[in-house]
Design an enzyme around this catalytic site. Structure first.
Site, mmCIF file in Angstrom:
data_model
loop_
_atom_site.group_PDB
_atom_site.id
_atom_site.type_symbol
_atom_site.label_atom_id
_atom_site.label_comp_id
_atom_site.label_asym_id
_atom_site.label_seq_id
_atom_site.Cartn_x
_atom_site.Cartn_y
_atom_site.Cartn_z
ATOM 1 N N ARG A 4 0.864 -1.185 0.000
ATOM 2 C CA ARG A 4 0.000 0.000 0.000
ATOM 3 C C ARG A 4 0.905 1.241 0.000
ATOM 4 N NH1 ARG A 4 -3.477 -2.732 -1.558
ATOM 5 N NH2 ARG A 4 -5.514 -3.186 -0.665
ATOM 6 N N GLU A 62 -2.693 7.465 -4.972
ATOM 7 C CA GLU A 62 -2.967 6.785 -6.243
ATOM 8 C C GLU A 62 -4.412 6.906 -6.717
ATOM 9 O OE1 GLU A 62 -1.822 2.697 -5.170
ATOM 10 O OE2 GLU A 62 -3.916 2.126 -5.391
ATOM 11 N N HIS A 117 -0.817 -0.191 -9.769
ATOM 12 C CA HIS A 117 -1.537 -1.170 -8.939
ATOM 13 C C HIS A 117 -1.981 -2.378 -9.775
ATOM 14 C CE1 HIS A 117 -3.595 -1.313 -4.786
ATOM 15 N NE2 HIS A 117 -3.475 -2.545 -5.248
HETATM 16 P P1 NAD Z 1 -1.431 -11.178 4.942
HETATM 17 O O1 NAD Z 1 -2.424 -10.679 5.954
HETATM 18 O O2 NAD Z 1 -1.431 -12.609 4.570
HETATM 19 O O3 NAD Z 1 0.049 -10.810 5.433
HETATM 20 C C1 NAD Z 1 0.382 -9.597 6.037
HETATM 21 C C2 NAD Z 1 1.522 -9.878 6.996
HETATM 22 O O4 NAD Z 1 1.920 -8.613 7.558
HETATM 23 C C3 NAD Z 1 1.122 -10.794 8.159
HETATM 24 O O5 NAD Z 1 2.066 -11.840 8.296
HETATM 25 C C4 NAD Z 1 1.133 -9.865 9.367
HETATM 26 O O6 NAD Z 1 1.531 -10.515 10.577
HETATM 27 C C5 NAD Z 1 2.173 -8.844 8.943
HETATM 28 N N1 NAD Z 1 2.111 -7.614 9.712
HETATM 29 C C6 NAD Z 1 1.046 -7.061 10.347
HETATM 30 N N2 NAD Z 1 1.429 -5.950 10.992
HETATM 31 C C7 NAD Z 1 2.759 -5.801 10.761
HETATM 32 C C8 NAD Z 1 3.725 -4.842 11.171
HETATM 33 N N3 NAD Z 1 3.387 -3.817 11.964
HETATM 34 N N4 NAD Z 1 4.994 -4.999 10.751
HETATM 35 C C9 NAD Z 1 5.342 -6.056 9.953
HETATM 36 N N5 NAD Z 1 4.467 -6.996 9.546
HETATM 37 C C10 NAD Z 1 3.197 -6.870 9.947
HETATM 38 O O7 NAD Z 1 -1.629 -10.243 3.678
HETATM 39 P P2 NAD Z 1 -1.179 -10.569 2.178
HETATM 40 O O8 NAD Z 1 -2.287 -11.273 1.478
HETATM 41 O O9 NAD Z 1 0.176 -11.151 2.199
HETATM 42 O O10 NAD Z 1 -1.135 -9.085 1.589
HETATM 43 C C11 NAD Z 1 -0.155 -8.156 2.012
HETATM 44 C C12 NAD Z 1 -0.531 -6.794 1.489
HETATM 45 O O11 NAD Z 1 -0.436 -6.788 0.061
HETATM 46 C C13 NAD Z 1 -2.000 -6.399 1.753
HETATM 47 O O12 NAD Z 1 -2.109 -5.750 2.994
HETATM 48 C C14 NAD Z 1 -2.341 -5.485 0.631
HETATM 49 O O13 NAD Z 1 -2.157 -4.157 1.088
HETATM 50 C C15 NAD Z 1 -1.292 -5.781 -0.435
HETATM 51 N N6 NAD Z 1 -1.867 -6.251 -1.718
HETATM 52 C C16 NAD Z 1 -1.493 -5.620 -2.864
HETATM 53 C C17 NAD Z 1 -1.988 -6.054 -4.090
HETATM 54 C C18 NAD Z 1 -1.560 -5.411 -5.397
HETATM 55 O O14 NAD Z 1 -2.242 -5.597 -6.412
HETATM 56 N N7 NAD Z 1 -0.458 -4.686 -5.438
HETATM 57 C C19 NAD Z 1 -2.888 -7.120 -4.130
HETATM 58 C C20 NAD Z 1 -3.236 -7.755 -2.934
HETATM 59 C C21 NAD Z 1 -2.727 -7.313 -1.732
#
Ligand code: NAD
Length: 330
Positions: free
Chosen positions: A234, A263, A295
């Protein structure tokens, strides 16, 4: 369910229509995002279906409630754009697509790394102009470099496996450690240690108050000179003003971003004939070592299928009173 579907492009309509044949929801498509200016369009709908840049703040949720909307169906995993407390107060169910091809995003992060490093985008343009020179296309071996991953959930874990496959030393920071990754060779450490030792840093944590502007001047100052930073998570995880300063000083050697803090005014739109008002993205676009995608990390055939099928099933589950396993509870 009578559903107003916001922020739709041709590909959203194509995939939702295809999968809706087995659900028969009454879908009305709007290209506009849902926000305070468009919320009046929801009169007469039981559900709204939204994406990453729709703005469902308290005011919008109050309006949705007064118009009788009972369900917010997110076509994405992240829900930082929805005031969940207010939705709960108003009895509106919020459902999402928790995982839709995490591989797509992990692979896109790797694509950004490979492109920035080996400059294939520049080579492509050169060759089209019959310029076969290699000057200024030097890259570096990814093998043996240290990659720091912040957030090792679904996407971060898959990305870790990709870079392990490249022969990298992989270090991770997460509030919850993933034992499977430790067994695979990932070493967890503190954030400062990750900043200090990484040649490449990739962000895969959610945007929450604790991670807002996680990469700011203070963080960039702790990193190696010439570090590569990749953000497919994000936009607001990075303080853009500080990133521009770090690029100008050379501390930041490469920046690959699929997300950007402002964005919503830019991404998913063709602005080629418009004046770009956002000076920070305009400045970022001038750096030779910055790669921006709009994105598109999620944007694969498999992910679009999963988003459409899960979103429609979420609506069906709620409509038929079963409740959805993908409902977000506060
Ligand atoms: P997820 O919930 O499986 O993983 C997120 C991880 O971040 C978890 O392991 C959690 O413990 C960790 N986390 C939480 N707070 C934290 C902190 N303060 N410091 C470090 N780590 C922390 O999520 P995911 O499915 O792996 O997705 C990750 C991110 O990717 C989403 O939050 C979303 O913003 C982004 N995303 C982007 C796209 C894109 O098209 N670019 C698509 C899907 C998701």
């Amino acid at each position: 369910m009578k559903t107003a579907v916001f922020s739709t492009k041709s590909y959203d309509r194509e995939y939702l229509n295809r999968f809706n044949s087995s659900h028969s929801h009454e879908l009305t498509y709007f290209e506009a995002p849902l926000n305070k200016n468009t919320v009046n369009l929801t009169v007469g709908y039981e559900a709204v279906c939204v994406f990453v840049n729709d703005d469902l703040n308290k005011e919008v949720i109050d309006e949705l409630s007064s118009k009788g909307v009972k369900v917010i169906a997110l076509r994405c995993a992240g829900f930082n754009n929805v005031d969940l407390d207010e939705a709960t107060n108003k009895g509106i169910a919020v459902v999402r697509v928790p995982t839709y091809s995490p591989q797509a995003v992990a692979e896109h992060a790797m694509a950004l790394i490979l492109t920035l490093n080996r400059k294939t985008h520049k080579a492509y343009n050169r060759i089209r102009e019959s310029n076969f020179s290699l000057e200024r296309l030097t890259g570096f071996d990814i093998h043996g470099k240290t990659v720091g991953i912040i957030g090792t959930g679904h996407i971060g874990a898959l990305f870790a496996k990709i870079v392990l496959g490249f022969g990298c030393n992989v270090i991770g920071y997460d509030v919850n450690e993933n034992k499977e990754l430790v067994d695979a060779g990932v070493k967890y450490c503190g954030l400062d240690e990750l900043f200090k030792n990484s040649d490449i840093i990739s962000l895969h944590c959610p945007l929450i108050p604790a991670t807002h502007h996680l990469l700011n001047k203070n963080a960039f100052d702790k990193m190696k000179d010439g570090v590569m930073v990749i953000n497919t998570s994000r936009g607001a995880l990075i303080n853009t003003t500080d990133a521009i300063a770090a690029l100008k000083s050379g501390r930041l050697g490469y920046l690959g971003i699929d997300v950007y803090e402002q964005e919503e005014k830019l991404f998913f739109k063709d602005l080629s004939e418009e004046i770009i008002e956002d000076d920070e993205i305009s400045r970022l676009m001038t750096f030779p070592n910055v790669l921006i995608t709009s994105h598109q990390g999620f944007f694969t055939k498999e992910a679009l299928e999963e988003i459409a099928s899960t979103t429609l099933k979420n609506l069906t589950d709620i409509e038929e009173g079963r409740g959805s396993k993908n409902e977000i509870k506060v």
